[in-house]
Design a protein around this motif. Structure first.
Motif, PDB file in Angstrom:
ATOM      1  N   GLY A  13      70.644  51.662  74.836  1.00  0.00           N
ATOM      2  CA  GLY A  13      70.221  52.177  76.128  1.00  0.00           C
ATOM      3  C   GLY A  13      71.066  53.356  76.573  1.00  0.00           C
ATOM      4  N   ALA A  14      72.374  53.286  76.340  1.00  0.00           N
ATOM      5  CA  ALA A  14      73.271  54.371  76.738  1.00  0.00           C
ATOM      6  C   ALA A  14      73.001  55.625  75.927  1.00  0.00           C
ATOM      7  N   LEU A  15      72.651  55.461  74.661  1.00  0.00           N
ATOM      8  CA  LEU A  15      72.377  56.619  73.815  1.00  0.00           C
ATOM      9  C   LEU A  15      71.041  57.259  74.149  1.00  0.00           C
ATOM     10  N   ALA A  16      70.084  56.452  74.555  1.00  0.00           N
ATOM     11  CA  ALA A  16      68.734  56.961  74.702  1.00  0.00           C
ATOM     12  C   ALA A  16      68.259  57.051  76.145  1.00  0.00           C
ATOM     13  N   GLY A  17      69.111  56.846  77.116  1.00  0.00           N
ATOM     14  CA  GLY A  17      68.660  56.867  78.495  1.00  0.00           C
ATOM     15  C   GLY A  17      67.732  55.698  78.746  1.00  0.00           C
ATOM     16  N   GLU A  18      66.520  55.975  79.148  1.00  0.00           N
ATOM     17  CA  GLU A  18      65.546  54.928  79.436  1.00  0.00           C
ATOM     18  C   GLU A  18      64.661  54.597  78.246  1.00  0.00           C
ATOM     19  N   THR A  19      64.875  55.196  77.112  1.00  0.00           N
ATOM     20  CA  THR A  19      64.035  54.938  75.944  1.00  0.00           C
ATOM     21  C   THR A  19      64.318  53.553  75.395  1.00  0.00           C
ATOM     22  N   ILE A  20      63.292  52.738  75.304  1.00  0.00           N
ATOM     23  CA  ILE A  20      63.414  51.373  74.808  1.00  0.00           C
ATOM     24  C   ILE A  20      62.441  51.209  73.642  1.00  0.00           C
ATOM     25  N   ALA A  21      62.884  50.507  72.622  1.00  0.00           N
ATOM     26  CA  ALA A  21      62.046  50.238  71.458  1.00  0.00           C
ATOM     27  C   ALA A  21      61.681  48.763  71.419  1.00  0.00           C
ATOM     28  N   VAL A  22      60.555  48.464  70.785  1.00  0.00           N
ATOM     29  CA  VAL A  22      60.093  47.096  70.649  1.00  0.00           C
ATOM     30  C   VAL A  22      60.476  46.602  69.261  1.00  0.00           C
ATOM     31  N   GLY A  23      61.303  45.557  69.202  1.00  0.00           N
ATOM     32  CA  GLY A  23      61.718  45.009  67.923  1.00  0.00           C
ATOM     33  C   GLY A  23      62.693  43.865  68.140  1.00  0.00           C
ATOM     34  N   ASP A  24      63.148  43.291  67.072  1.00  0.00           N
ATOM     35  CA  ASP A  24      64.074  42.170  67.110  1.00  0.00           C
ATOM     36  C   ASP A  24      65.508  42.686  66.988  1.00  0.00           C
ATOM     37  N   ASP A  25      66.352  42.383  67.988  1.00  0.00           N
ATOM     38  CA  ASP A  25      67.746  42.858  67.998  1.00  0.00           C
ATOM     39  C   ASP A  25      68.493  42.537  66.712  1.00  0.00           C
ATOM     40  N   ALA A  26      68.433  41.280  66.297  1.00  0.00           N
ATOM     41  CA  ALA A  26      69.209  40.847  65.134  1.00  0.00           C
ATOM     42  C   ALA A  26      68.745  41.545  63.867  1.00  0.00           C
ATOM     43  N   ARG A  27      67.447  41.648  63.682  1.00  0.00           N
ATOM     44  CA  ARG A  27      66.930  42.328  62.486  1.00  0.00           C
ATOM     45  C   ARG A  27      67.254  43.814  62.518  1.00  0.00           C
ATOM     46  N   PHE A  28      67.104  44.422  63.680  1.00  0.00           N
ATOM     47  CA  PHE A  28      67.400  45.851  63.804  1.00  0.00           C
ATOM     48  C   PHE A  28      68.878  46.113  63.512  1.00  0.00           C
ATOM     49  N   ARG A  29      69.725  45.251  64.015  1.00  0.00           N
ATOM     50  CA  ARG A  29      71.165  45.375  63.744  1.00  0.00           C
ATOM     51  C   ARG A  29      71.439  45.257  62.250  1.00  0.00           C
ATOM     52  N   GLN A  30      70.765  44.317  61.570  1.00  0.00           N
ATOM     53  CA  GLN A  30      70.936  44.169  60.126  1.00  0.00           C
ATOM     54  C   GLN A  30      70.574  45.460  59.395  1.00  0.00           C
ATOM     55  N   VAL A  31      69.486  46.074  59.801  1.00  0.00           N
ATOM     56  CA  VAL A  31      69.037  47.315  59.160  1.00  0.00           C
ATOM     57  C   VAL A  31      70.071  48.413  59.370  1.00  0.00           C
ATOM     58  N   LEU A  32      70.522  48.590  60.601  1.00  0.00           N
ATOM     59  CA  LEU A  32      71.505  49.639  60.868  1.00  0.00           C
ATOM     60  C   LEU A  32      72.822  49.364  60.159  1.00  0.00           C
ATOM     61  N   GLU A  33      73.235  48.114  60.109  1.00  0.00           N
ATOM     62  CA  GLU A  33      74.458  47.780  59.383  1.00  0.00           C
ATOM     63  C   GLU A  33      74.317  48.104  57.901  1.00  0.00           C
ATOM     64  N   GLN A  34      73.132  47.860  57.333  1.00  0.00           N
ATOM     65  CA  GLN A  34      72.900  48.194  55.934  1.00  0.00           C
ATOM     66  C   GLN A  34      72.994  49.704  55.713  1.00  0.00           C
ATOM     67  N   LEU A  35      72.400  50.471  56.601  1.00  0.00           N
ATOM     68  CA  LEU A  35      72.465  51.930  56.468  1.00  0.00           C
ATOM     69  C   LEU A  35      73.898  52.431  56.619  1.00  0.00           C
ATOM     70  N   LEU A  36      74.632  51.867  57.567  1.00  0.00           N
ATOM     71  CA  LEU A  36      76.034  52.270  57.745  1.00  0.00           C
ATOM     72  C   LEU A  36      76.887  51.845  56.555  1.00  0.00           C
ATOM     73  N   GLU A  37      76.590  50.690  55.991  1.00  0.00           N
ATOM     74  CA  GLU A  37      77.311  50.261  54.790  1.00  0.00           C
ATOM     75  C   GLU A  37      77.030  51.218  53.634  1.00  0.00           C
ATOM     76  N   ASN A  38      75.777  51.632  53.499  1.00  0.00           N
ATOM     77  CA  ASN A  38      75.432  52.616  52.464  1.00  0.00           C
ATOM     78  C   ASN A  38      76.217  53.898  52.668  1.00  0.00           C
ATOM     79  N   GLU A  39      76.291  54.352  53.915  1.00  0.00           N
ATOM     80  CA  GLU A  39      77.048  55.573  54.194  1.00  0.00           C
ATOM     81  C   GLU A  39      78.509  55.395  53.813  1.00  0.00           C
ATOM     82  N   SER A  40      79.064  54.217  54.061  1.00  0.00           N
ATOM     83  CA  SER A  40      80.466  53.997  53.719  1.00  0.00           C
ATOM     84  C   SER A  40      80.682  54.039  52.210  1.00  0.00           C
TER      85      SER A  40
END
Length: 132
Positions: A13-40
């Motif tokens: 919310g802080a990054l996007a202002g009022e922009t909200i997405a529809v999805g599952d928090d836990a699954r979305f976090r898993q995806v982003l963690e995977q992408l960040l792990e790949n970057e590492s």
């Protein structure tokens, strides 16, 4: 959704202002963690990783990129297949299922994950969810 990557205390919310997405928090976090792990694993050690967010049409998109050479264009789709690893990249080993799992999770949420040019000769991973 609220937390992108808990260890960094990044708030969607802080990054996007009022922009909200529809999805599952836990699954979305898993995806982003995977992408960040790949970057590492694959980002040049001396360079940082960039994360950004925007709304494009009916989607909220979050990207993860670095200033490295990126994934070759011819491999943009194959990296999402199971057990595929782009040869000669990275400092670590893996099974080649992380990006496959990320795509499956995004599809299950009605979203998508893909690669595109970062505009600097490399590539960036983008995850997109329906805007709420």
């Amino acid at each position: 959704m609220s937390t992108i990557y808990h260890d960094q205390d990044a708030d969607l919310g802080a990054l996007a202002g009022e922009t909200i997405a529809v999805g599952d928090d836990a699954r979305f976090r898993q995806v982003l963690e995977q992408l960040l792990e790949n970057e590492s694993k694959y980002a040049p050690i001396e360079q940082g990783v960039s994360i950004g967010i925007w709304r494009l049409g009916e989607e909220v998109q979050v990207y993860v990129t670095d200033d490295g050479p990126g994934v070759p264009v011819e491999d943009w789709e194959s990296v999402f297949e199971p057990f595929v690893r782009v040869g000669g990249r990275g400092r670590s080993r893996g099974s080649g299922i992380g990006l496959f799992a990320a795509r499956r999770l995004m599809t299950a949420m009605g979203g998508r994950v893909f690669l595109e040019s970062n505009g600097y000769g490399g590539s960036r991973f983008v995850v997109a969810l329906p805007a709420g």
